[in-house]
Scaffold this motif. Structure first.
Motif, PDB file in Angstrom:
ATOM      1  N   PRO A  69      -1.952   3.791  15.034  1.00 52.39           N
ATOM      2  CA  PRO A  69      -2.124   5.249  14.927  1.00 52.39           C
ATOM      3  C   PRO A  69      -3.523   5.744  15.263  1.00 52.39           C
ATOM      4  O   PRO A  69      -4.507   5.017  15.174  1.00 52.39           O
TER       5      PRO A  69
ATOM      6  N   ILE B  62      -1.804  -2.139  -4.856  1.00 52.81           N
ATOM      7  CA  ILE B  62      -2.762  -2.769  -5.771  1.00 52.81           C
ATOM      8  C   ILE B  62      -2.863  -1.953  -7.053  1.00 52.81           C
ATOM      9  O   ILE B  62      -3.204  -2.478  -8.112  1.00 52.81           O
ATOM     10  N   SER B  63      -2.557  -0.660  -6.940  1.00 53.78           N
ATOM     11  CA  SER B  63      -2.613   0.238  -8.095  1.00 53.78           C
ATOM     12  C   SER B  63      -1.218   0.411  -8.694  1.00 53.78           C
ATOM     13  O   SER B  63      -0.316   0.933  -8.036  1.00 53.78           O
TER      14      SER B  63
ATOM     15  N   ARG C  26      -0.215   4.127  -8.827  1.00 58.31           N
ATOM     16  CA  ARG C  26       0.219   4.719  -7.556  1.00 58.31           C
ATOM     17  C   ARG C  26       1.610   4.247  -7.156  1.00 58.31           C
ATOM     18  O   ARG C  26       2.441   5.038  -6.710  1.00 58.31           O
TER      19      ARG C  26
ATOM     20  N   GLY D  39      -4.333  -1.187   3.473  1.00 58.19           N
ATOM     21  CA  GLY D  39      -5.601  -1.412   4.146  1.00 58.19           C
ATOM     22  C   GLY D  39      -6.679  -0.520   3.552  1.00 58.19           C
ATOM     23  O   GLY D  39      -6.391   0.388   2.763  1.00 58.19           O
TER      24      GLY D  39
ATOM     25  N   GLY E 239      -5.141  -8.883  -1.029  1.00 61.05           N
ATOM     26  CA  GLY E 239      -6.328  -9.734  -0.976  1.00 61.05           C
ATOM     27  C   GLY E 239      -6.126 -11.077  -1.667  1.00 61.05           C
ATOM     28  O   GLY E 239      -7.024 -11.923  -1.653  1.00 61.05           O
TER      29      GLY E 239
ATOM     30  N   ILE F  75      -4.928   9.799  10.876  1.00 63.79           N
ATOM     31  CA  ILE F  75      -3.784  10.349  10.154  1.00 63.79           C
ATOM     32  C   ILE F  75      -4.290  10.999   8.873  1.00 63.79           C
ATOM     33  O   ILE F  75      -5.158  10.440   8.190  1.00 63.79           O
TER      34      ILE F  75
ATOM     35  N   GLY G 201       0.831  -1.208   0.000  1.00 65.30           N
ATOM     36  CA  GLY G 201       0.000   0.000   0.000  1.00 65.30           C
ATOM     37  C   GLY G 201       0.861   1.252   0.000  1.00 65.30           C
ATOM     38  O   GLY G 201       0.530   2.261   0.632  1.00 65.30           O
TER      39      GLY G 201
ATOM     40  N   GLY H 223       1.588   3.363  -2.355  1.00 64.35           N
ATOM     41  CA  GLY H 223       1.338   4.367  -3.380  1.00 64.35           C
ATOM     42  C   GLY H 223       0.955   5.734  -2.853  1.00 64.35           C
ATOM     43  O   GLY H 223       1.074   6.740  -3.561  1.00 64.35           O
TER      44      GLY H 223
HETATM   45  P1  NAD Z   1      -4.686   5.297   1.999  1.00 63.27           P
HETATM   46  O1  NAD Z   1      -6.049   4.935   1.545  1.00 63.27           O
HETATM   47  O2  NAD Z   1      -4.258   6.719   1.917  1.00 63.27           O
HETATM   48  O3  NAD Z   1      -3.605   4.404   1.233  1.00 63.27           O
HETATM   49  C1  NAD Z   1      -3.764   3.000   1.198  1.00 63.27           C
HETATM   50  C2  NAD Z   1      -3.013   2.433   0.019  1.00 63.27           C
HETATM   51  O4  NAD Z   1      -3.252   1.009   0.043  1.00 63.27           O
HETATM   52  C3  NAD Z   1      -3.509   2.950  -1.331  1.00 63.27           C
HETATM   53  O5  NAD Z   1      -2.414   3.328  -2.134  1.00 63.27           O
HETATM   54  C4  NAD Z   1      -4.273   1.769  -1.914  1.00 63.27           C
HETATM   55  O6  NAD Z   1      -4.192   1.712  -3.344  1.00 63.27           O
HETATM   56  C5  NAD Z   1      -3.577   0.599  -1.271  1.00 63.27           C
HETATM   57  N1  NAD Z   1      -4.415  -0.600  -1.208  1.00 63.27           N
HETATM   58  C6  NAD Z   1      -5.752  -0.675  -0.968  1.00 63.27           C
HETATM   59  N2  NAD Z   1      -6.151  -1.948  -1.049  1.00 63.27           N
HETATM   60  C7  NAD Z   1      -5.052  -2.689  -1.333  1.00 63.27           C
HETATM   61  C8  NAD Z   1      -4.835  -4.072  -1.552  1.00 63.27           C
HETATM   62  N3  NAD Z   1      -5.840  -4.963  -1.537  1.00 63.27           N
HETATM   63  N4  NAD Z   1      -3.575  -4.491  -1.817  1.00 63.27           N
HETATM   64  C9  NAD Z   1      -2.550  -3.609  -1.858  1.00 63.27           C
HETATM   65  N5  NAD Z   1      -2.704  -2.288  -1.709  1.00 63.27           N
HETATM   66  C10 NAD Z   1      -3.952  -1.839  -1.435  1.00 63.27           C
HETATM   67  O7  NAD Z   1      -4.589   4.763   3.510  1.00 63.27           O
HETATM   68  P2  NAD Z   1      -3.662   5.218   4.745  1.00 63.27           P
HETATM   69  O8  NAD Z   1      -4.424   6.190   5.553  1.00 63.27           O
HETATM   70  O9  NAD Z   1      -2.301   5.544   4.280  1.00 63.27           O
HETATM   71  O10 NAD Z   1      -3.669   3.853   5.566  1.00 63.27           O
HETATM   72  C11 NAD Z   1      -2.608   2.927   5.537  1.00 63.27           C
HETATM   73  C12 NAD Z   1      -2.801   1.947   6.686  1.00 63.27           C
HETATM   74  O11 NAD Z   1      -2.867   2.652   7.922  1.00 63.27           O
HETATM   75  C13 NAD Z   1      -4.089   1.134   6.599  1.00 63.27           C
HETATM   76  O12 NAD Z   1      -3.838  -0.189   7.039  1.00 63.27           O
HETATM   77  C14 NAD Z   1      -5.018   1.844   7.563  1.00 63.27           C
HETATM   78  O13 NAD Z   1      -6.011   1.012   8.080  1.00 63.27           O
HETATM   79  C15 NAD Z   1      -4.023   2.261   8.620  1.00 63.27           C
HETATM   80  N6  NAD Z   1      -4.486   3.366   9.458  1.00 63.27           N
HETATM   81  C16 NAD Z   1      -4.831   4.561   8.896  1.00 63.27           C
HETATM   82  C17 NAD Z   1      -5.290   5.575   9.714  1.00 63.27           C
HETATM   83  C18 NAD Z   1      -5.710   6.910   9.164  1.00 63.27           C
HETATM   84  O14 NAD Z   1      -6.354   7.660   9.906  1.00 63.27           O
HETATM   85  N7  NAD Z   1      -5.350   7.266   7.942  1.00 63.27           N
HETATM   86  C19 NAD Z   1      -5.377   5.385  11.103  1.00 63.27           C
HETATM   87  C20 NAD Z   1      -5.003   4.163  11.634  1.00 63.27           C
HETATM   88  C21 NAD Z   1      -4.558   3.156  10.810  1.00 63.27           C
END
Ligand code: NAD
Length: 252
Positions: free
Chosen positions: A187, A37-38, A41, A91, A64, A190, A12, A14
């Protein structure tokens, strides 16, 4: 931190937290494989880091799908570049669905990506780390794996992240004498594209801030700094730790 000579894989990567982690690991001297996945990205992330002079490559992993995860882990290993570091970050989010209305499809999709996907990643890359007798894995959990954050309705997300925390501890205990450490960062909110839905809901967003002692969101770099520490030998005594980074949210 000096990670020169190490290969680090980020899922993830990207955008958001994953991209910030990739950059922090690059800055410390690691060669980073940005996976997402992208394709667009991961390639855009790679290009941005390469433009800064860092050593990075892009690949596609859909967490997945076990075959997709295994393919990259195995390909790196058979080229003699098995990952030394994994950041199991990818995620998805979904909130605002009352538990009694959650469909099987929504539940299963969330568990399949956020919990099973983290498992697939740890299993695939961890196997090669065990073969080398060295490695550091950092999973990205959430404060919602520890507490139930209000006012979101996201039973499935919270359950998946609680699973990530306990999976992290379980892998850590199994692999503790075999050179592979496994830790997690939990976290608060974020500021990433994942939160777009929440920022559009002004009352909910304000409520989040009111419930956060520091009265602000976190920045992806603030998570990346902790991931970097956990990935490096500086945290050599730590395994099975769930490191909370929540602006004080769980104090109240
Ligand atoms: P985001 O949506 O900004 O980025 C997630 C990235 O994961 C994207 O580039 C997306 O293309 C990729 N992705 C989605 N599904 C995927 C898959 N099946 N296989 C591979 N890549 C995939 O998210 P983020 O905020 O950077 O979150 C990253 C992690 O941090 C996640 O696990 C999220 O649950 C966790 N998290 C985020 C927050 C928050 O507030 N942003 C808080 C706590 C935990």
């Amino acid at each position: 931190f000096d990670l020169s000579g190490r290969v680090a894989v980020v899922t993830g990567a990207g955008q958001g937290i994953g991209l910030a982690c990739a950059e922090a690991l690059c800055e410390a001297g690691a060669h980073v494989v940005l996976t997402d996945i992208s394709t667009e990205r991961s390639e855009a992330g790679r290009a941005a880091l390469a433009a800064k002079g860092y050593s990075a490559e892009a690949d596609v992993i859909d967490i997945g799908d076990s075959a997709s995860v295994n393919a990259v882990a195995d390909r790196l290993a058979s080229a003699g570049r098995a990952a030394d570091i994994l950041v199991a970050n990818a995620g998805i989010a979904q909130a605002g669905v009352p538990g009694e209305d959650l469909s099987d499809a929504d539940w299963e999709r969330m568990i399949n990506i956020n919990l099973n996907g983290a498992f697939r990643s740890c299993r695939a890359f961890g196997k090669h780390m065990l073969a080398k007798g060295k490695g550091s894995i950092v999973t990205i959990g959430s404060m919602s794996g520890t507490i139930v954050n209000r006012p979101q309705q996201q039973v499935h997300y919270n359950a998946a992240k609680a699973g990530v925390h306990h999976m992290t501890r379980s892998f850590a205990a199994e692999w503790a004498t075999r050179g592979v450490r496994v830790n997690s960062v939990a976290p608060t909110y974020i500021d990433t594209p994942l939160l777009t839905f929440a920022k559009e809901d002004k009352p909910m967003y304000e409520q989040w801030l009111d419930m956060t002692p520091m009265h602000r969101l976190g920045h992806p770099d603030e998570i990346a700094a902790i991931v970097l520490f956990l990935a490096s030998d500086a945290s050599s005594l730590m395994t099975g730790s769930i490191v909370t980074a929540d602006a004080g949210y769980t104090c109240w």
